[in-house]
Scaffold this motif. Sequence first.
Motif, PDB file in Angstrom:
ATOM      1  N   GLN A  72      77.936  55.812  -1.438  1.00 53.39           N
ATOM      2  CA  GLN A  72      76.792  56.679  -1.726  1.00 53.39           C
ATOM      3  C   GLN A  72      77.239  58.128  -1.807  1.00 53.39           C
ATOM      4  O   GLN A  72      77.969  58.623  -0.943  1.00 53.39           O
ATOM      5  N   VAL A  73      76.789  58.822  -2.841  1.00 53.29           N
ATOM      6  CA  VAL A  73      77.064  60.252  -2.989  1.00 53.29           C
ATOM      7  C   VAL A  73      76.073  61.034  -2.128  1.00 53.29           C
ATOM      8  O   VAL A  73      74.856  60.852  -2.234  1.00 53.29           O
ATOM      9  N   ILE A  74      76.603  61.907  -1.273  1.00 50.24           N
ATOM     10  CA  ILE A  74      75.759  62.785  -0.462  1.00 50.24           C
ATOM     11  C   ILE A  74      75.507  64.095  -1.212  1.00 50.24           C
ATOM     12  O   ILE A  74      74.395  64.606  -1.269  1.00 50.24           O
ATOM     13  N   GLN A  75      76.552  64.653  -1.784  1.00 54.23           N
ATOM     14  CA  GLN A  75      76.419  65.844  -2.619  1.00 54.23           C
ATOM     15  C   GLN A  75      77.579  65.862  -3.608  1.00 54.23           C
ATOM     16  O   GLN A  75      78.620  65.227  -3.391  1.00 54.23           O
ATOM     17  N   GLN A  76      77.406  66.605  -4.693  1.00 51.65           N
ATOM     18  CA  GLN A  76      78.374  66.569  -5.779  1.00 51.65           C
ATOM     19  C   GLN A  76      78.517  67.957  -6.394  1.00 51.65           C
ATOM     20  O   GLN A  76      77.547  68.721  -6.468  1.00 51.65           O
ATOM     21  N   TRP A  77      79.741  68.283  -6.827  1.00 51.09           N
ATOM     22  CA  TRP A  77      80.012  69.574  -7.446  1.00 51.09           C
ATOM     23  C   TRP A  77      80.731  69.370  -8.772  1.00 51.09           C
ATOM     24  O   TRP A  77      81.627  68.526  -8.883  1.00 51.09           O
ATOM     25  N   HIS A  78      80.356  70.161  -9.765  1.00 51.73           N
ATOM     26  CA  HIS A  78      81.060  70.175 -11.049  1.00 51.73           C
ATOM     27  C   HIS A  78      81.970  71.399 -11.052  1.00 51.73           C
ATOM     28  O   HIS A  78      81.493  72.532 -10.930  1.00 51.73           O
ATOM     29  N   LEU A  79      83.280  71.186 -11.190  1.00 53.36           N
ATOM     30  CA  LEU A  79      84.236  72.268 -10.994  1.00 53.36           C
ATOM     31  C   LEU A  79      84.689  72.934 -12.280  1.00 53.36           C
ATOM     32  O   LEU A  79      84.997  74.122 -12.288  1.00 53.36           O
ATOM     33  N   SER A  80      84.828  72.186 -13.356  1.00 52.29           N
ATOM     34  CA  SER A  80      85.321  72.802 -14.590  1.00 52.29           C
ATOM     35  C   SER A  80      84.784  72.072 -15.800  1.00 52.29           C
ATOM     36  O   SER A  80      84.419  70.899 -15.726  1.00 52.29           O
ATOM     37  N   ASP A  81      84.750  72.772 -16.926  1.00 51.03           N
ATOM     38  CA  ASP A  81      84.248  72.205 -18.165  1.00 51.03           C
ATOM     39  C   ASP A  81      85.404  71.667 -19.013  1.00 51.03           C
ATOM     40  O   ASP A  81      86.539  71.565 -18.552  1.00 51.03           O
ATOM     41  N   ARG A  82      85.111  71.342 -20.262  1.00 50.27           N
ATOM     42  CA  ARG A  82      86.088  70.716 -21.155  1.00 50.27           C
ATOM     43  C   ARG A  82      87.330  71.587 -21.312  1.00 50.27           C
ATOM     44  O   ARG A  82      87.243  72.799 -21.491  1.00 50.27           O
ATOM     45  N   LYS A  83      88.485  70.936 -21.227  1.00 48.91           N
ATOM     46  CA  LYS A  83      89.761  71.655 -21.321  1.00 48.91           C
ATOM     47  C   LYS A  83      90.857  70.685 -21.750  1.00 48.91           C
ATOM     48  O   LYS A  83      90.817  69.500 -21.404  1.00 48.91           O
ATOM     49  N   THR A  84      91.827  71.178 -22.491  1.00 46.86           N
ATOM     50  CA  THR A  84      92.990  70.369 -22.870  1.00 46.86           C
ATOM     51  C   THR A  84      94.128  70.687 -21.910  1.00 46.86           C
ATOM     52  O   THR A  84      94.461  71.858 -21.692  1.00 46.86           O
ATOM     53  N   ILE A  85      94.720  69.660 -21.329  1.00 45.43           N
ATOM     54  CA  ILE A  85      95.872  69.853 -20.463  1.00 45.43           C
ATOM     55  C   ILE A  85      97.117  69.354 -21.192  1.00 45.43           C
ATOM     56  O   ILE A  85      97.113  68.253 -21.765  1.00 45.43           O
ATOM     57  N   GLN A  86      98.149  70.170 -21.184  1.00 50.39           N
ATOM     58  CA  GLN A  86      99.365  69.850 -21.916  1.00 50.39           C
ATOM     59  C   GLN A  86     100.303  68.980 -21.074  1.00 50.39           C
ATOM     60  O   GLN A  86     100.170  68.909 -19.840  1.00 50.39           O
TER      61      GLN A  86
END
Length: 247
Positions: free
Chosen positions: A70-84
């Motif tokens: 069960q998720v108690i709380q959730q955070w979105h840390l970063s948006d769309r990005k290309t990693i090399q």
Amino acid sequence: MFKKILASVGIGAAKVDTILQTEHLLPGQRFHAEIVIKGGDAPQELSGLELALMTKAKVESDNGSYFKNQVIQQWHLSDRKTIQPGEEIRLPFTAQLHPETPITELPVRHNQSVVWLATGLSIDLALDASDKDLLYIYPNEAVKHCLGVMERAGYQMMKADVEQGFLSAPGFRSNSGIYQELEYRPNSLSLFGVKEVELSFVPEANQTHVLIELDRTFSRDGYRTLTIPHTATGLEQVRYQLEQLLR
């Protein structure tokens, strides 16, 4: 081209790791971490980075009970990005645990309470990379005083678990979607016929609410409530107030 195809099915995919400053925390405490993302063998499009505070909650159903993550709380840390390929990205992160985060560090043999941070990358056309970090959650001072009173009053904690749902009582209500139950039994036959006591806590910034369920030999289950201010006076009164409610 061949490396891109391999990456799309999760071979050589990006990896993520969460490095906590400390995994020993209190409910509601601020914590610090660093999220490290390492690129694989080919460029990859990351559609976001998520961090979630998780627990294992007991669910009651018509077919019996079972446990689910069960998720108690959730955070979105970063948006769309290309990693090399081979690239390393480090993201500092600071947040506050939910005040109703279950306690894991308890004087009980049958402890079904577990809490962790789960970190995941949503990678387009690839398997999710994930990381799981166990947390050690300790009781706040109000809860510690309650545990001490129960022990001195001759009660032993038999089981601790986390259940899905909300607690509601006059004056307070939980809001995390889960609540913890600490099950106690008297070491000997209780003078007041108490067979079992269950404690649940709803902490807030300046006070902690307690829901007490009493199972007596000669009567139906009864509920009591207690609110403990996070002050020296409030903590001093816990013993008297809780012992009175157990009668």
